[in-house]
Design an enzyme around this catalytic site. Sequence first.
Site, short mmCIF file in Angstrom:
data_model
loop_
_atom_site.label_atom_id
_atom_site.label_comp_id
_atom_site.label_asym_id
_atom_site.label_seq_id
_atom_site.Cartn_x
_atom_site.Cartn_y
_atom_site.Cartn_z
N SER A 144 6.82 5.09 3.26
CA SER A 144 5.69 5.84 2.71
C SER A 144 5.81 5.93 1.18
O SER A 144 5.76 4.92 0.49
CB SER A 144 5.61 7.21 3.37
OG SER A 144 4.40 7.87 3.08
N ASP A 250 -3.55 5.24 10.33
CA ASP A 250 -2.90 5.73 9.13
C ASP A 250 -3.85 5.53 7.95
O ASP A 250 -4.37 4.43 7.76
CB ASP A 250 -1.61 4.94 8.91
CG ASP A 250 -0.76 5.46 7.76
OD1 ASP A 250 -1.24 6.28 6.97
OD2 ASP A 250 0.41 5.02 7.65
N HIS A 280 0.77 7.69 11.00
CA HIS A 280 1.82 7.69 9.99
C HIS A 280 3.05 8.45 10.48
O HIS A 280 2.95 9.58 10.95
CB HIS A 280 1.28 8.33 8.72
CG HIS A 280 2.11 8.13 7.51
ND1 HIS A 280 2.12 6.96 6.79
CD2 HIS A 280 2.98 8.97 6.88
CE1 HIS A 280 2.94 7.07 5.77
NE2 HIS A 280 3.48 8.28 5.80
#
Length: 321
Positions: A144, A250, A280
């Site tokens: 991320s 996501d 996510h």
Amino acid sequence: MGGSTTSRLFRIVNASLLVDAAASEYLVAEHAVRVDAEGEDGHITVRSYTPTSRDNQPEGGFPLLVWYHGGGFVAGDLDLDDNYLRNLCVDLQQSIVNVGYRLAPEHVFPAGFNDAYAGLKWAARHAPALRASLKAGFIAGGTSAGANLAAAVALRARDDPFFAPGSGREITGQLLQTPQVVHPAADVGRYAPELRSMEEQAGAPFLTARKLRAFADALRAPPNDERISPLLATSHEGLPRAFIQVFGMDPLRDEGLLYARLLRDAGVQTRLNIYPGVPHTFMMVFPETEVAARVERDVRDGLRWLLAPHRPPRDSGCLML
């Protein structure tokens, strides 16, 4: 999710996700690293994980992975992926440096990027002390926001004489899991039609478009600066090969897909794994699912691919799982 509650949750789930490697099989140490950039003169902490097995050590040393945790640039710490990295160290016989970069809103952009780059340089300079050989592999990776930092430092390193070809310190791979590679407020121009997931998945579980924008506001980065939006770099040529994982539910989905395409178009060997219908960091909350186990297996396979001898460009591919 954000803040200390998120960090505690991720640590608990990571601890349950993996069986801790035997402590006798690796050595953990913390190191103070000086950050001297753009008028700053401070220190961060990095944590190293070094295999202790001499029977399995390749000639010259182990490959080296520099890792950046996720958390939207506002949460997370060295403990977030600690158990996970201990297992990777032992399972794949890699030396690993876990970089503890400073977080917003207390430390706004470019503090986190400068910390990430200082950690990368420290790892390169101290490879022998970590029983690592950069010739065996030198990978930048993260999840991320951490994947953003990994992509951004790889881009900066490409143009830095310190990491130039022939220096012995070249970055050889990128591991980008659910990467955030463009600022939510960036002027994406011609890429706009390919970047629809921020709207299509705006209310997705665990990470919403609203949270992403709030994190970006706290970071206070210029949206089109390539240190926060590596997708918008003038050129992606000459970057190291990349393994990218993208989750279908996501808000960051499309920027991961587009970044993989841009890398391929620039001649960068790229392997892309897509996991439809999952949000996510879902594996942090649902580690018992088959798809979560697949994601973890694929990380290991992806690292092995990044460390394998270079193959012709046709080896690059997209796999939908």
